[in-house]
Design a protein around this motif. Structure first.
Motif, PDB file in Angstrom:
ATOM      1  N   LYS A   1       6.963  15.807  23.497  1.00  0.00           N
ATOM      2  CA  LYS A   1       7.990  15.274  22.604  1.00  0.00           C
ATOM      3  C   LYS A   1       9.307  15.958  22.914  1.00  0.00           C
ATOM      4  O   LYS A   1       9.421  17.168  22.786  1.00  0.00           O
ATOM      5  CB  LYS A   1       7.584  15.543  21.160  1.00  0.00           C
ATOM      6  CG  LYS A   1       8.615  15.109  20.141  1.00  0.00           C
ATOM      7  CD  LYS A   1       8.063  15.284  18.729  1.00  0.00           C
ATOM      8  CE  LYS A   1       9.082  14.837  17.695  1.00  0.00           C
ATOM      9  NZ  LYS A   1       8.534  14.900  16.335  1.00  0.00           N
TER      10      LYS A   1
ATOM     11  N   ASP B   1       5.591   9.375  16.553  1.00  0.00           N
ATOM     12  CA  ASP B   1       4.818   9.985  17.638  1.00  0.00           C
ATOM     13  C   ASP B   1       3.465   9.324  17.896  1.00  0.00           C
ATOM     14  O   ASP B   1       2.997   9.288  19.028  1.00  0.00           O
ATOM     15  CB  ASP B   1       4.628  11.476  17.337  1.00  0.00           C
ATOM     16  CG  ASP B   1       5.953  12.216  17.426  1.00  0.00           C
ATOM     17  OD1 ASP B   1       6.502  12.287  18.529  1.00  0.00           O
ATOM     18  OD2 ASP B   1       6.462  12.673  16.379  1.00  0.00           O
TER      19      ASP B   1
ATOM     20  N   TYR C   1      12.851  13.566  14.870  1.00  0.00           N
ATOM     21  CA  TYR C   1      12.160  12.488  15.576  1.00  0.00           C
ATOM     22  C   TYR C   1      12.443  12.623  17.075  1.00  0.00           C
ATOM     23  O   TYR C   1      13.464  13.183  17.475  1.00  0.00           O
ATOM     24  CB  TYR C   1      12.659  11.127  15.098  1.00  0.00           C
ATOM     25  CG  TYR C   1      12.007  10.656  13.826  1.00  0.00           C
ATOM     26  CD1 TYR C   1      10.799   9.971  13.857  1.00  0.00           C
ATOM     27  CD2 TYR C   1      12.605  10.892  12.593  1.00  0.00           C
ATOM     28  CE1 TYR C   1      10.203   9.532  12.686  1.00  0.00           C
ATOM     29  CE2 TYR C   1      12.006  10.459  11.416  1.00  0.00           C
ATOM     30  CZ  TYR C   1      10.797   9.777  11.474  1.00  0.00           C
ATOM     31  OH  TYR C   1      10.205   9.349  10.318  1.00  0.00           O
TER      32      TYR C   1
ATOM     33  N   LEU D   1       7.456   5.643   2.478  1.00  0.00           N
ATOM     34  CA  LEU D   1       7.633   4.575   1.490  1.00  0.00           C
ATOM     35  C   LEU D   1       8.408   5.057   0.268  1.00  0.00           C
ATOM     36  O   LEU D   1       9.277   4.347  -0.251  1.00  0.00           O
ATOM     37  CB  LEU D   1       6.265   4.014   1.075  1.00  0.00           C
ATOM     38  CG  LEU D   1       6.297   2.789   0.162  1.00  0.00           C
ATOM     39  CD1 LEU D   1       7.140   1.675   0.768  1.00  0.00           C
ATOM     40  CD2 LEU D   1       4.888   2.285  -0.112  1.00  0.00           C
TER      41      LEU D   1
ATOM     42  N   THR E   1       0.174  10.126   6.557  1.00  0.00           N
ATOM     43  CA  THR E   1      -1.139   9.732   7.075  1.00  0.00           C
ATOM     44  C   THR E   1      -0.958   8.927   8.356  1.00  0.00           C
ATOM     45  O   THR E   1       0.100   8.321   8.588  1.00  0.00           O
ATOM     46  CB  THR E   1      -1.867   8.846   6.054  1.00  0.00           C
ATOM     47  OG1 THR E   1      -1.140   7.609   5.937  1.00  0.00           O
ATOM     48  CG2 THR E   1      -1.956   9.514   4.687  1.00  0.00           C
TER      49      THR E   1
ATOM     50  N   HIS F   1      -1.683  13.875   8.913  1.00  0.00           N
ATOM     51  CA  HIS F   1      -1.293  14.434  10.212  1.00  0.00           C
ATOM     52  C   HIS F   1      -1.849  15.851  10.355  1.00  0.00           C
ATOM     53  O   HIS F   1      -2.321  16.244  11.424  1.00  0.00           O
ATOM     54  CB  HIS F   1       0.233  14.493  10.339  1.00  0.00           C
ATOM     55  CG  HIS F   1       0.936  13.202  10.033  1.00  0.00           C
ATOM     56  ND1 HIS F   1       0.339  11.971  10.144  1.00  0.00           N
ATOM     57  CD2 HIS F   1       2.214  12.965   9.619  1.00  0.00           C
ATOM     58  CE1 HIS F   1       1.212  11.029   9.802  1.00  0.00           C
ATOM     59  NE2 HIS F   1       2.351  11.606   9.482  1.00  0.00           N
TER      60      HIS F   1
ATOM     61  N   ALA G   1       0.346   5.142   1.019  1.00  0.00           N
ATOM     62  CA  ALA G   1      -0.551   6.166   1.587  1.00  0.00           C
ATOM     63  C   ALA G   1       0.012   7.536   1.231  1.00  0.00           C
ATOM     64  O   ALA G   1      -0.001   7.928   0.074  1.00  0.00           O
ATOM     65  CB  ALA G   1      -0.689   5.943   3.086  1.00  0.00           C
ATOM     66  N   GLY G   2       0.589   8.255   2.192  1.00  0.00           N
ATOM     67  CA  GLY G   2       1.156   9.568   1.873  1.00  0.00           C
ATOM     68  C   GLY G   2       2.465   9.478   1.120  1.00  0.00           C
ATOM     69  O   GLY G   2       2.881  10.406   0.435  1.00  0.00           O
ATOM     70  N   GLY G   3       3.142   8.349   1.283  1.00  0.00           N
ATOM     71  CA  GLY G   3       4.416   8.167   0.582  1.00  0.00           C
ATOM     72  C   GLY G   3       5.601   8.826   1.260  1.00  0.00           C
ATOM     73  O   GLY G   3       6.728   8.713   0.783  1.00  0.00           O
ATOM     74  N   ALA G   4       5.368   9.500   2.358  1.00  0.00           N
ATOM     75  CA  ALA G   4       6.470  10.230   3.014  1.00  0.00           C
ATOM     76  C   ALA G   4       7.600   9.276   3.381  1.00  0.00           C
ATOM     77  O   ALA G   4       8.773   9.604   3.236  1.00  0.00           O
ATOM     78  CB  ALA G   4       5.961  10.958   4.253  1.00  0.00           C
TER      79      ALA G   4
ATOM     80  N   CYS H   1       0.833  -1.198   0.000  1.00  0.00           N
ATOM     81  CA  CYS H   1       0.000   0.000   0.000  1.00  0.00           C
ATOM     82  C   CYS H   1       0.866   1.245   0.000  1.00  0.00           C
ATOM     83  O   CYS H   1       1.919   1.291   0.627  1.00  0.00           O
ATOM     84  CB  CYS H   1      -0.893   0.040   1.235  1.00  0.00           C
ATOM     85  SG  CYS H   1      -2.105  -1.271   1.253  1.00  0.00           S
TER      86      CYS H   1
END
Ligand code: FAD
Lengths: 277, 814
Positions: free
Chosen positions: A179, A118, A187, A31, A105, A72, A26-29, A24
């Protein structure tokens, strides 16, 4: 590599189960960056963006349903996410920078299951349930049982995460995702996800999870129990922090040594409690 | 104000915040960077890089890769060797101090000496095809022992970075003046400290990249490359490819930042140029960020072990010690970084005696060359930390200790007992260092800080203040050629060997020329960084171009103006002193209708066939080329004050406020000056708190993305206040000094000083940069148990080194 954008979830599930190497998108950020670095080589990418039922946030009865392809930024901007769900919104707000928040996402973030992300801790603290869709139906997985290990979840290969369900209860609760990172947009070095309800000085509900502290969020029922019913005194928080610290099993990396990460947990927990009080 | 602007009183361009000529292209996206060049038929290159920091290369098999779809050629060093005059690139500056001749290879031969060293190149029809095929090149490596730490590199039992060499001492040299022995013998206070300073890479937004095209009809080779120094690249390419100078043109198009590493010629530039001639097709290589981390030069590690001697009133008597510098695996530029570190240490203060042994050690890492600041921030850091420490020991205010030792205004010009690396003198030209510091203290509220600190402490907040002074050598000579021409179409064209990489070089040159010729700088066309436009040149480094190219632009523009006046005087029948110039025409002051446009003048000056030129003793054309020779550097100075807060639960530092009082002489364009100083401060904050180029014990880089390697982003920038003094330099006609690097010089020193001040309740002693939260937190946590003289992290004691034991050797066995 093929790219397909199915219009419905059943269609997507069919492609996914027919092809072991399909994945899958999704946003691809994450992947797309992994594809660029040759870390993964799927045969087919299944774009999820045309599937309406995966998109958006709705409130129904005792929970808020956040579709897997909700970004997000959408979560960060939705003021229905209050009370118990506020911790999820607070986490979304602090992910990376706005470019990534507009792209990424919640489904992609939780399925990628980066222990430094997060959402995992926030979803555990909010006692969320993750809905997995398969060809034979849907099943519900408590957040506590979803994150298994570094980049590993209890989702089956032929399942798609369809939504995240965040309980509305306890309504009077407040949430904070604290955070701690080296710079804004990095991160977390350690994150504390905390939901508290306080009634006339005493804590009536507490759920805390620590992120970046091991392969999955660190959550101890005994710590929740210790805080619940207490007056959240410095001493109690210290004890709770100590227990979380002992349970934490982070890695050494550029963000800090494992020891450093463990040791700063109690101080950050105290700070999170102070901010909610 | 310098002489020149008084001669043209109605012209206010220099000193004015005119808009940058560069902005239109950059803001509209029409500016051309290397990757924007789309030449028909372009092939793409990908490099095969060593995964090992040190290994023998036994065999390379390119068969599979050559058969892969879209692949046009795969080359290793043996394939290219017949077309090269040498397999190694002479890119470094000469120095008598070098012990080892370690020039980088065009590609690796039988040995690789850092992870990321290029071993082979694949040329294909697309970038995808080239990268995929690069994975198919099989290289049989035999791993060798790795030297990962410059401290162990000099141990007698250390393995060698290069198998063919017997040791790792790339160079050893010293600074020495005055009598340090006397200085220390009679001192009231003397103490010794060690420091570990790390700087990472430069990380311009645009990585490196090059496009080459060979024209068979003319045998002309053109290389477009993202470089700071096109002339230097051209030299290497002509020499290695055995080409004459007229057949090679190197152009630096728009460059998306350089900051030092784009100063040297890289293997990829030579290989791309050569492949374009072999394949008779344009070849393009665009570096990605991962490759940048692996293969673009860095600045990395220095260890210092230094002593200072003072009188009880804090007067400095002398300093001595040693500096160990990580050089990487090859000499890509020379010894300029450690040299600049050593020379910077005593620059701002009166220090009667100084001895520093400098050891330059090879390691199995990508070579070290300057990164903005080029070793100077480290020198400032060490000096300023020592003064803070002295202040503590003498119970004198930190600022007062400095005030008592700073070079004073009445000493200017002040000859220092130091020599620059080219053996010219160090003469501080102008400036009022104590006044600069005074102003910084005033704006920072230095005197009232203790009250603020106390009340913060009462709320459980740990804030601190720190101060650092710097003096920076700018404007490295010997010259930069500039041609100014008024064309027959009436436009003004300027060409220079100066090379722009984002410092507004075109605007700077245009302003200087506009001051002489009148008119609007935006109407002046400036060509930089093209070896055909200006055959001689050096390029952009060492905060030099405004000083050096500026001087030539000034002289050339004056010469053109003189010609225009002479000609106009003849043609208008008016005295030269009655004439005026406005950027479009020369006219009679009291009768502006009597005028000749630039076009008319230029046409008249170029003459007509068979006719005499209008002015007998003036050559044709309205053009002048000048190369003003400048040997002495000019010295900018400044004082920075940082205010920080340290979160003692985590060790995280927040810079609350930062200010710099800056003096770079006359500011030609205040907006550009501010931009340069702010950029330098951002870089300095990165060096103080974030930037860490990590390697593991096998010298494998571990920070190869921006998720690991932190840069300062806009939201990490504190409120910064800049104030300027303008002590015009007496050493050049414009009164200017360089400004490109200065911001990063005092910043780490001031911030670390402030952190130490904030953590005074914990007795923290901070002798390193960058300081990560984890390091600070450890200091905070262990404070109660550690003895006051515990060695701080990064501690290094210079071992006894017999410099003569390290022989002169070369990779070629010469
Ligand atoms: C520069 C940068 C900084 C970042 N900083 C942070 C940060 O500070 N904190 C943080 O938490 N995260 C951070 N992230 C991660 C970010 O939140 C990503 O958006 C997220 O991890 C992936 O979401 P995505 O929608 O882009 O998923 P994708 O990249 O499209 O997919 C990620 C993975 O999830 C799978 N997947 C996606 N959707 C589904 C689904 N519905 N069902 C099953 N599998 C699915 C994909 O197959 C893939 O394996 C950062 C990312 C980047 C690039």
């Amino acid at each position: 590599m093929k790219y397909i954008e199915p219009a419905s979830l059943p269609e997507a599930l069919e492609i996914l189960s027919a092809d072991d190497e399909a994945r899958c998108l999704a946003g691809g950020a994450t992947l797309v960056a992994m594809l660029n670095a040759d870390l993964v080589e799927p045969s087919t990418l299944i774009g999820l963006r045309r599937i309406d039922e995966l998109a958006g946030i709705s409130v129904s009865g005792d929970h808020i349903r956040i579709g897997a392809t909700t970004t997000h930024a959408q979560i960060a901007g939705d003021d229905r996410l209050t009370g118990n769900a506020a911790v999820v919104r607070d986490a979304a707000r602090q992910i990376a920078h706005s470019a990534i928040r507009n792209m990424g996402t919640i489904g992609g973030a939780v399925c990628h299951a980066d222990p430094n992300a997060d959402f995992p801790g926030a979803l555990v603290a909010a006692n969320a349930v993750l809905e997995a869709a398969g060809q034979s139906g849907r099943r519900q997985i408590p957040a506590d049982e979803f994150f298994l290990d570094y980049l590993e979840t209890s989702l089956e290969e032929d399942e798609i995460l369809s939504a995240v369900m965040v309980p509305v209860e306890p309504v009077g609760a407040r949430g904070r995702h604290l955070k701690f990172s080296r710079t804004h947009g990095d991160y977390a070095t350690i994150s504390i996800s905390l939901v508290l309800a306080i009634n006339s000085g005493a804590c009536s509900h507490a759920r805390v999870a620590v992120g970046s502290a091991g392969p999955a969020p660190v959550h101890l029922a005994e710590v929740d129990a210790l805080l619940t019913g207490s007056d959240l005194s410095g001493e109690t928080i210290k004890q709770a922090g100590q227990k979380l610290m002992e349970a934490a099993d982070p890695v050494d990396d550029v963000r800090g040594s494992a020891e450093y990460r463990r040791m700063i947990i109690p101080g950050l927990l105290q700070r999170a409690v102070d901010e909610l009080r | 104000m310098p002489q020149s602007s008084q001669e043209t009183p109605n012209n206010s361009y220099p000193g004015a915040p005119v808009r940058r000529l560069e902005d239109y292209g950059l803001l509209t996206g029409s500016a051309h960077f290397v990757d924007d060049l789309q030449l028909p038929g372009t092939l793409c290159a990908a490099f095969v890089r060593s995964p090992y920091a040190h290994a023998l290369v036994n065999r390379t098999n390119t068969e599979e890769a050559a058969k892969a779809p879209g692949v046009v050629a795969v080359h290793t060093l043996p394939d290219l060797q017949p077309r090269l005059t040498d397999t190694r690139m002479a890119t470094g500056l000469p120095s008598r101090s070098l012990r080892l001749d370690v020039k980088p290879g065009v590609l690796a031969g039988d040995e690789v000496v850092y992870a990321g060293e290029p071993v082979a190149v694949v040329i294909a029809r697309s970038r995808y095809a080239a990268e995929d095929a690069a994975d198919l090149v099989e290289v049989d490596y035999e791993p060798l022992d790795v030297v990962a730490d410059c401290r162990s590199a000099l141990h007698t039992d250390s393995s060698a970075v290069h198998r063919k060499l017997s040791h790792n001492m790339a160079a050893a040299f010293e600074f020495d003046y005055g009598n340090t022995e006397d200085a220390f013998r009679d001192a009231d206070l003397a103490f010794r400290e060690s420091f570990h300073l790390h700087r990472g890479g430069a990380h311009s937004i645009e990585c490196r990249g090059a496009v080459a095209r060979h024209d068979p009809a003319t045998d002309h080779l053109t290389l477009w490359t993202s470089t700071q120094r096109p002339h230097g690249i051209k030299r290497v390419i002509c020499d290695l490819l055995g080409r004459n100078d007229d057949s090679v043109r190197v152009i630096a198009p728009q460059v998306g930042g350089g900051f030092g590493p784009k100063l040297v010629c890289y293997p990829e530039e030579v290989v791309i140029a050569l492949c374009a001639t072999i394949l008779q097709r344009p070849v393009k290589w665009i570096q990605d960020r991962y490759e940048y981390f692996l293969s673009t030069t860095q600045e990395r590690d220095q260890y210092w072990d230094v002593e200072i001697a003072l009188d009880s009133d804090a007067t400095i008597r002398g300093m001595r010690g040693a500096l160990l510098h990580d050089h990487g695996a090859y000499t890509a530029r020379g010894l300029n970084v450690p040299y600049a570190s050593g020379i910077t240490l005593p620059l701002a203060y009166n220090i009667p005696a100084y001895h520093l042994d400098v050891y330059v050690a090879l390691t199995n890492k990508v070579p070290v060359t300057p990164v903005r600041g080029a070793g100077q921030p480290q020198g400032v850091f060490v000096m300023e930390r020592l003064l803070d420490r002295a202040a503590g020991k003498l119970s004198i205010d930190r600022a007062e200790v400095r005030r008592r030792n700073l070079v004073r205004k009445e000493q200017m010009p002040c000859r220092k007992s130091l020599r620059l690396r080219g053996d010219t003198e160090v003469i501080l030209d102008s400036g009022d260092y104590p006044a600069t510091q005074e102003l910084a203290l005033k704006h920072a509220g230095w005197d009232s800080f203790r009250e603020r600190q106390q009340s913060a402490l009462e709320q459980g907040r740990y804030i601190g203040i720190g101060l650092a002074n710097f003096v920076e050598g700018t404007g490295r000579g010997p010259y930069e050629t500039v041609t100014v021409r008024i064309n027959a179409s009436g436009n003004v064209a300027v060409a220079s060997g100066a090379t722009a990489m984002g410092q507004s070089t075109q605007t700077m040159l245009a302003q200087i020329v506009a001051e002489q010729l009148g008119g609007d700088p935006s109407r002046i066309g400036v060509t930089c960084g093209d070896t055909d436009a200006t055959p001689l040149g050096f390029g952009g480094f060492n905060s030099r171009q405004t000083v050096i190219a500026g001087a030539s632009a000034h002289a050339a523009a004056r010469a053109v103006k003189a010609k225009a006046f002479k000609l106009a005087s003849r043609l208008l029948e008016a005295a030269e002193h009655d004439l005026e110039i406005d950027g479009r025409a020369v006219f009679v002051k009291d009768a502006p209708d009597r005028r000749l446009t630039f076009a008319e003048l230029a046409r008249a000056a170029s003459g007509l066939p068979g006719f005499k030129l209008p002015v007998a003793d003036m050559g044709p054309g309205l053009e002048a080329t000048e190369s003003v020779i400048i040997d002495d550097m000019v010295y900018a100075n400044g004082s920075a004050v940082a205010e920080v807060e340290v979160d003692i639960d985590t060790g995280r530092v927040t810079v609350l406020r930062f200010l710099v009082v800056h003096d770079c002489g006359r500011r030609l364009n205040p907006v550009i000056v501010d931009g340069q100083v702010l950029g330098g401060i951002a870089h300095g904050i990165g060096n103080a708190l974030f930037e860490w180029m990590g390697f593991d014990e096998d010298a494998q880089p571990v920070t190869t993305t921006f998720a690991d390697y932190l840069l300062v982003a806009a939201d990490n920038m504190p409120e910064v206040r800049l104030f300027h003094l303008e002590s015009d330099s007496p050493f050049n006609a414009l009164g200017v000094k360089g400004v490109g690097e200065s911001g990063c010089l005092p910043t780490p020193a001031a911030i670390v000083s402030a952190i130490e001040d904030a953590l005074a309740p914990f007795g923290a002693k901070l002798n390193q940069a960058p300081l990560t939260p984890a390091v600070l937190w450890e200091l905070i946590r262990s404070a109660p148990d550690s003895a006051p003289d515990t060695a701080p992290p990064g501690h290094w004691r210079a071992p006894d080194i017999d410099k003569d034991a390290y022989r002169q050797e070369s990779l070629d066995g010469r």
